[in-house]
Design an enzyme around this catalytic site. Structure first.
Site, PDB file in Angstrom:
ATOM      1  N   ARG A  80       0.846  -1.193   0.000  1.00  0.00           N
ATOM      2  CA  ARG A  80       0.000   0.000   0.000  1.00  0.00           C
ATOM      3  C   ARG A  80       0.884   1.246   0.000  1.00  0.00           C
ATOM      4  O   ARG A  80       2.091   1.145   0.194  1.00  0.00           O
ATOM      5  CB  ARG A  80      -0.961   0.004   1.200  1.00  0.00           C
ATOM      6  CG  ARG A  80      -0.264   0.026   2.548  1.00  0.00           C
ATOM      7  CD  ARG A  80      -1.281   0.075   3.703  1.00  0.00           C
ATOM      8  NE  ARG A  80      -0.595   0.073   4.984  1.00  0.00           N
ATOM      9  CZ  ARG A  80      -1.211   0.085   6.162  1.00  0.00           C
ATOM     10  NH1 ARG A  80      -2.536   0.096   6.241  1.00  0.00           N
ATOM     11  NH2 ARG A  80      -0.530   0.090   7.283  1.00  0.00           N
ATOM     12  N   CYS A  84       4.457   8.347  -5.349  1.00  0.00           N
ATOM     13  CA  CYS A  84       5.362   9.464  -5.138  1.00  0.00           C
ATOM     14  C   CYS A  84       4.494  10.656  -4.732  1.00  0.00           C
ATOM     15  O   CYS A  84       3.561  11.005  -5.450  1.00  0.00           O
ATOM     16  CB  CYS A  84       6.096   9.749  -6.448  1.00  0.00           C
ATOM     17  SG  CYS A  84       6.735  11.432  -6.554  1.00  0.00           S
ATOM     18  N   GLU A 119      -2.791   7.908   7.474  1.00  0.00           N
ATOM     19  CA  GLU A 119      -1.424   7.939   8.006  1.00  0.00           C
ATOM     20  C   GLU A 119      -0.425   8.390   6.935  1.00  0.00           C
ATOM     21  O   GLU A 119       0.484   7.642   6.553  1.00  0.00           O
ATOM     22  CB  GLU A 119      -1.029   6.573   8.569  1.00  0.00           C
ATOM     23  CG  GLU A 119      -1.785   6.211   9.816  1.00  0.00           C
ATOM     24  CD  GLU A 119      -1.206   4.991  10.536  1.00  0.00           C
ATOM     25  OE1 GLU A 119      -0.455   4.224   9.914  1.00  0.00           O
ATOM     26  OE2 GLU A 119      -1.515   4.798  11.723  1.00  0.00           O
ATOM     27  N   CYS A 127      10.336  10.886  -1.427  1.00  0.00           N
ATOM     28  CA  CYS A 127      10.642  10.209  -2.688  1.00  0.00           C
ATOM     29  C   CYS A 127      11.764  10.966  -3.396  1.00  0.00           C
ATOM     30  O   CYS A 127      11.809  12.191  -3.370  1.00  0.00           O
ATOM     31  CB  CYS A 127       9.379  10.173  -3.546  1.00  0.00           C
ATOM     32  SG  CYS A 127       9.683   9.535  -5.197  1.00  0.00           S
ATOM     33  N   GLU A 275      -7.273   5.227  15.944  1.00  0.00           N
ATOM     34  CA  GLU A 275      -6.913   3.806  15.877  1.00  0.00           C
ATOM     35  C   GLU A 275      -6.146   3.392  17.121  1.00  0.00           C
ATOM     36  O   GLU A 275      -5.297   4.134  17.625  1.00  0.00           O
ATOM     37  CB  GLU A 275      -5.988   3.518  14.687  1.00  0.00           C
ATOM     38  CG  GLU A 275      -6.612   3.656  13.338  1.00  0.00           C
ATOM     39  CD  GLU A 275      -5.643   3.217  12.228  1.00  0.00           C
ATOM     40  OE1 GLU A 275      -4.631   2.548  12.530  1.00  0.00           O
ATOM     41  OE2 GLU A 275      -5.898   3.561  11.074  1.00  0.00           O
ATOM     42  N   TRP A 283       2.694  -6.193  13.621  1.00  0.00           N
ATOM     43  CA  TRP A 283       3.851  -5.682  12.878  1.00  0.00           C
ATOM     44  C   TRP A 283       5.134  -5.553  13.691  1.00  0.00           C
ATOM     45  O   TRP A 283       6.136  -5.073  13.172  1.00  0.00           O
ATOM     46  CB  TRP A 283       3.504  -4.353  12.201  1.00  0.00           C
ATOM     47  CG  TRP A 283       2.667  -3.404  13.008  1.00  0.00           C
ATOM     48  CD1 TRP A 283       1.314  -3.245  12.908  1.00  0.00           C
ATOM     49  CD2 TRP A 283       3.097  -2.480  14.019  1.00  0.00           C
ATOM     50  NE1 TRP A 283       0.869  -2.293  13.795  1.00  0.00           N
ATOM     51  CE2 TRP A 283       1.941  -1.802  14.489  1.00  0.00           C
ATOM     52  CE3 TRP A 283       4.337  -2.165  14.581  1.00  0.00           C
ATOM     53  CZ2 TRP A 283       1.998  -0.829  15.484  1.00  0.00           C
ATOM     54  CZ3 TRP A 283       4.391  -1.197  15.573  1.00  0.00           C
ATOM     55  CH2 TRP A 283       3.225  -0.547  16.010  1.00  0.00           C
ATOM     56  N   LYS A 324      -4.171 -10.011   8.813  1.00  0.00           N
ATOM     57  CA  LYS A 324      -5.143 -10.957   9.377  1.00  0.00           C
ATOM     58  C   LYS A 324      -4.795 -11.394  10.794  1.00  0.00           C
ATOM     59  O   LYS A 324      -5.644 -11.883  11.520  1.00  0.00           O
ATOM     60  CB  LYS A 324      -5.320 -12.168   8.470  1.00  0.00           C
ATOM     61  CG  LYS A 324      -4.061 -12.947   8.172  1.00  0.00           C
ATOM     62  CD  LYS A 324      -4.348 -14.064   7.178  1.00  0.00           C
ATOM     63  CE  LYS A 324      -3.080 -14.712   6.683  1.00  0.00           C
ATOM     64  NZ  LYS A 324      -2.243 -13.803   5.874  1.00  0.00           N
TER      65      LYS A 324
HETATM   66  C1  GAL Z   1      -2.064   1.746  10.984  1.00  0.00           C
HETATM   67  C2  GAL Z   1      -2.936   1.822   9.761  1.00  0.00           C
HETATM   68  C3  GAL Z   1      -3.980   0.748   9.725  1.00  0.00           C
HETATM   69  C4  GAL Z   1      -3.407  -0.558  10.157  1.00  0.00           C
HETATM   70  C5  GAL Z   1      -2.841  -0.405  11.536  1.00  0.00           C
HETATM   71  C6  GAL Z   1      -2.268  -1.684  12.088  1.00  0.00           C
HETATM   72  O1  GAL Z   1      -0.763   2.084  10.602  1.00  0.00           O
HETATM   73  O2  GAL Z   1      -3.561   3.071   9.655  1.00  0.00           O
HETATM   74  O3  GAL Z   1      -4.479   0.661   8.413  1.00  0.00           O
HETATM   75  O4  GAL Z   1      -2.425  -0.949   9.258  1.00  0.00           O
HETATM   76  O5  GAL Z   1      -1.808   0.536  11.517  1.00  0.00           O
HETATM   77  O6  GAL Z   1      -1.755  -1.505  13.380  1.00  0.00           O
END
Ligand code: GAL
Length: 638
Positions: A80, A84, A119, A127, A275, A283, A324
């Site tokens: 995603r 640029c 974000e 770039c 969020e 991650w 997921k």
């Molecule tokens: C943020 C993003 C979300 C999702 C989330 C995962 O960076 O806006 O789409 O990826 O992290 O923690």
């Protein structure tokens, strides 16, 4: 969603390839059904402009829109944010999509807010491609007006870098050794602005088609690449994504700090926690889950720090795709037996009881002076020490005040600082004349200032401010810094206070000549033995305290306590260690948030009667009991 008390959802953030499956061919039917359903259920939409992930057909047709790194590597589609920021192809395709979306949904009753992009800069903050190179030249022409102006600002006589035409100028691509620092700094400014222009393109369309609908884009706390002061000024509502690491014991403090930044970016206006995860992210190397009560605690913490909304990424845990294994409000497994779902439902019920808190604000007497440009300049290479890191410096101050429950704002150094009694300058390596004067004025008219080493060293072109370090603050501090003596990793230096107390300093030391300042502590034992380490100087009606090293946390806490006392700054409440206390007020109403970050229960003394909005119970002067990671929101008095 009704069961969980959901009343606002972000919709369609990564839906471009569904909304426009082929160029100019828009399909809104599926989203119509979603928004109609939400509306029937009493849920509003924070409708995304869906431009954060361009569809495959766009980059397939226009590969020149793909971002390129400093060493020439192209970032290909397949994840995603593969665009640029300066790409006219991307910008015009995004504008066309937003125009179609805004026109289609302008009158939809569920439309409550626009969520522009997502974000910005998270994966591609800059770039270095040829399109960016040209945009950078245009940006520089606008900034400097002439090639001579640019040569002067970049100090290009050094290392034979003098430019004779604009075409010769490039973004700071991979070079044999350090690229020109002023060029790098300008490229950071340009890159933040390039993404801001993407945002502005979309905002322009939305303000024209739906002028009444508020606009946000989600921030990421102290995100280095974007100068959020500039960005926030162009938002109706500040929103923030918060992913503290449950494995890190400093996370609670850091989340509070980011919350304070969000409140400050909005000039005190309530913001939205856009969020967070319910349980776990996907991650990190190891995605430690939130402990029992931690999701609730950190949600209430956001409200305490000024949020009027608490949201999550994501509603339903995905079955496919790269996220997921990221938790959601609705987990993969059955909701009936899911502790996550039951926590979400409970939180929804509790937050609904905080209606009265909405719109209330907090007043801080303390401000940390924070400037992205200075952060960028500080962390460019080739310095006396690369160990001076902006966020560590900020945290050294913030952590002590967080522990002491003293509320802190962040302020741009050039802002009107007259509302603050205590100013903290963890490091302001780069400072413009206006900002330096603003700080000086604030102190002269009565504020107390605590300033750390290596501040006021360069001007906005990243040229040394000549006339003795720290040139713009010498008179204010009543001293001169003769030269720097950075400390290597693991090395520290003893500090001897006049009152007999001792401490340690890390990272930095320097040779100071006094010019009116009094000595609070000296270095002891190093080759700077007996020389000033911490000083104080009266300037006008105020006081300027200078730290020529980074004191150990205990010493830092002591110094801040002293500074708070001299500036008559008080804690929000007298709470035991590990309990965060913050107050929000509106008119005559006041809400005291008490948040127990510890696993063990604790009793917190309070002096007023009121109602704990979190559970509806009455509280009386005396002790309020908070369970493990427990919270109370006390509506005081009335
Ligand atoms: C943020 C993003 C979300 C999702 C989330 C995962 O960076 O806006 O789409 O990826 O992290 O923690």
């Amino acid at each position: 969603m009704r069961e969980a008390g959901v009343n606002l959802v972000s919709v369609g953030i990564f839906s471009w390839s569904r909304l426009e499956p082929a160029e100019g061919n828009f399909e809104f039917g599926w989203l119509d059904r979603v928004l109609d359903l939400l509306h029937k259920g009493g849920v509003d939409a924070d409708l995304a402009t869906a431009t954060a992930s361009p569809p495959p057909w766009l980059s397939h047709r226009h590969p020149e829109m793909l971002p390129v790194l400093a060493d020439g590597v192209t970032l290909w589609p397949g994840s995603r944010q593969h665009y640029c920021p300066s790409s006219p192809v991307y910008r015009s395709a995004a504008a066309r999509l937003v125009e179609a979306l805004a026109t289609h949904y302008a009158d939809h009753p569920s439309l409550n807010m626009w969520h522009v992009g997502n974000e910005y800069g998270c994966h591609v903050p800059a770039c270095w491609c040829d399109v960016s190179a040209q945009a950078f030249r245009d940006w520089l022409l606008h900034r400097y007006g002439s090639i001579d102006g640019l040569n002067e600002a970049w100090g290009t006589d050094f290392w034979s870098q003098r430019y004779s035409s604009w075409e010769e100028i490039l973004p700071p691509r991979r070079t044999p050794t350090w690229p020109n620092p002023s060029q790098q700094l300008d490229f950071m400014r340009f890159s933040s602005d390039a993404l801001l222009e993407c945002y502005e393109v979309e905002r322009g369309v939305l303000k024209r088609v739906t002028p009444e609908v508020p606009i946000t884009t989600n921030f990421m706390g102290f995100f280095k690449p974007l100068d959020y002061w500039k960005w926030a000024a162009r938002e109706d509502v500040v929103s923030h994504d918060s992913y503290p690491d449950p494995a890190d014991e400093r996370s609670g403090m850091r989340a509070a700090m980011a919350g304070d930044l969000m409140r400050s970016l909005g000039q005190g206006r309530p913001w939205i926690l856009m969020e967070q995860t319910t349980h776990r992210v996907n991650w990190r190397d190891v995605n430690v889950a939130k402990a029992p009560g931690q999701m609730r605690l950190w949600s209430f913490q956001a409200v305490a720090r000024g949020a009027d909304g608490v949201m999550f990424f994501q509603w339903r845990q995905a079955r496919a795709g790269a996220e997921k294994h990221h938790s959601a409000m609705v987990p993969h497994g059955p909701v009936e037996t899911s502790p996550t779902w039951s926590d979400v439902v409970t939180l929804g019920r509790e937050l609904a009881r905080l209606e009265a808190v909405c719109g209330s604000r907090s007043t801080a007497d303390v401000a940390v002076l924070f400037d992205w440009e200075s952060w960028w300049a500080l962390e460019l290479p080739s310095k006396p020490s690369n160990r001076v890191r902006m966020m560590e410096q900020v945290e050294a101050y913030y952590a002590a005040l967080f522990e002491a429950n003293v509320l802190v704002d962040f302020a741009h150094p050039g802002d009107d600082l007259s509302g603050y009694r205590l100013l903290l300058m963890p490091n302001l390596y780069l400072v413009g004349d206006g900002a330096a004067a603003a700080v000086g004025r604030a102190v002269e008219s009565g504020a107390t200032l605590l300033m750390s080493f290596f501040s006021g060293i360069v001007d906005p072109a990243e040229h040394i401010r000549l006339g003795g370090y720290p040139q713009p603050f010498r008179a204010l501090l009543g001293l001169d810094v003769v030269d720097f003596h950075p400390l290597s990793a693991g090395e520290d230096v003893a500090l001897q206070f006049a009152d007999g107390a001792q401490g340690r300093g890390e990272i930095w030391s320097e040779d100071i000549r006094l010019n009116g300042a009094e000595v609070l502590a000296t270095f002891s034992g190093s080759h700077l033995d007996g020389r000033p380490a911490i000083t104080r100087h009266r300037a006008g009606n105020g006081t300027a305290i200078y730290l020529a090293t980074q004191p150990d946390p205990k010493t830092m806490a002591r110094l801040l306590e002293m500074a708070c006392a001299s500036a008559s700054v008080e804690a929000s409440a007298d709470a035991p260690s590990g309990v965060e206390a913050v107050r929000r007020t509106a008119g005559g109403k006041s809400f005291l948030f008490l948040l127990n970050h510890r696993e063990v229960a604790v009793d917190v003394p309070i002096s007023t009667a009121g109602v704990n909005l979190a559970d509806g119970s009455s509280v009386h002067p005396g002790l309020v009991h908070l369970g493990s990671r427990g919270v109370a929101v006390i509506r005081e008095g009335w």
